[in-house]
Design a protein around this motif. Sequence first.
Motif, PDB file in Angstrom:
ATOM      1  N   TYR A   1       0.834  -1.217   0.018  1.00  0.00           N
ATOM      2  CA  TYR A   1      -0.099  -0.006   0.146  1.00  0.00           C
ATOM      3  C   TYR A   1       0.956   1.278   0.140  1.00  0.00           C
ATOM      4  CZ  TYR A   1      -3.534  -3.441   1.396  1.00  0.00           C
ATOM      5  OH  TYR A   1      -4.344  -4.405   1.405  1.00  0.00           O
ATOM      6  N   LYS A   2       0.358   2.308  -0.748  1.00  0.00           N
ATOM      7  CA  LYS A   2       1.268   3.284  -0.880  1.00  0.00           C
ATOM      8  C   LYS A   2       0.855   4.496   0.165  1.00  0.00           C
ATOM      9  CE  LYS A   2       1.976   2.725  -5.786  1.00  0.00           C
ATOM     10  NZ  LYS A   2       3.369   2.093  -5.414  1.00  0.00           N
ATOM     11  N   PHE A   3       2.103   5.078   0.732  1.00  0.00           N
ATOM     12  CA  PHE A   3       1.897   6.033   1.838  1.00  0.00           C
ATOM     13  C   PHE A   3       2.928   7.119   1.591  1.00  0.00           C
ATOM     14  CE2 PHE A   3       0.230   2.471   4.178  1.00  0.00           C
ATOM     15  CZ  PHE A   3      -0.634   3.040   4.979  1.00  0.00           C
ATOM     16  N   PRO A   4       2.626   7.863   0.529  1.00  0.00           N
ATOM     17  CA  PRO A   4       3.533   9.060  -0.092  1.00  0.00           C
ATOM     18  C   PRO A   4       4.074   9.751   0.989  1.00  0.00           C
ATOM     19  CG  PRO A   4       1.407   9.450  -0.916  1.00  0.00           C
ATOM     20  CD  PRO A   4       1.429   8.292  -0.480  1.00  0.00           C
ATOM     21  N   GLU A   5       3.365  10.227   1.938  1.00  0.00           N
ATOM     22  CA  GLU A   5       3.813  10.998   2.950  1.00  0.00           C
ATOM     23  C   GLU A   5       4.558  10.302   4.142  1.00  0.00           C
ATOM     24  OE1 GLU A   5       0.758  13.613   4.372  1.00  0.00           O
ATOM     25  OE2 GLU A   5       0.098  14.327   2.312  1.00  0.00           O
ATOM     26  N   GLY A   6       4.634   9.091   3.910  1.00  0.00           N
ATOM     27  CA  GLY A   6       5.436   8.395   5.065  1.00  0.00           C
ATOM     28  C   GLY A   6       4.378   7.892   6.033  1.00  0.00           C
TER      29      GLY A   6
END
Length: 214
Positions: A142-147
Amino acid sequence: MRFKLIFILIIIGVSQLNAQQIAVLKYGGGGDWYSNPTALPNLAKFCNEQIDTAISMSTETVAPGSIDIFNFPFVHMTGHGNVFFTNEEALNLRNYLLSGGFLHIDDNYGMDEYLRKELVKIFPDKELKELPGDHPIFAYNYKFPEGLPKIHEHDSGRPQAFGITHEGRLILLYTFESDLGDGWENPEIHNDPEEVRLKALRMGANIVKYAFEN
């Protein structure tokens, strides 16, 4: 009837061998290592349903000095207070992590000041560093672009993920000011909105998958 029973026992044995095991670290020092009792079973259920793992639904506990820790590819540690490792426990944890194990430490609020000095016992030669937002663990499934996502508010601090690496592999992850474990708990315990719980579970699934595959 006897042959049917033998066949069933074989199937059960094979399924147990194929099941992946995760555990909670039962550390010393007086901290409440047993916090969030529903967290790991819920995370295991989510991972089995969403990312095709086969994690046992029973939560195991393991002591930092036990040889049994080598049976678990993923060990989770949490709590609110004091943490203490003996020199023997620190050495065992070091050997476990360097031989392929993975430790996820999730500050449930209040363990940071105690934990950091104990990590120096395990790795006096390695530095705990904040992971950049483009680290693979934030997009492993799953993508967490903001960390690291923020799950629970304590001191209005920024959620941070710190790590220790060895030969290019993340072997220890410390999540701070996030409280992922609270988000994994049964929904009625903290009354978190479903979208917040989902973020916590998805980030947890990323951590588990990374630990299993690296």
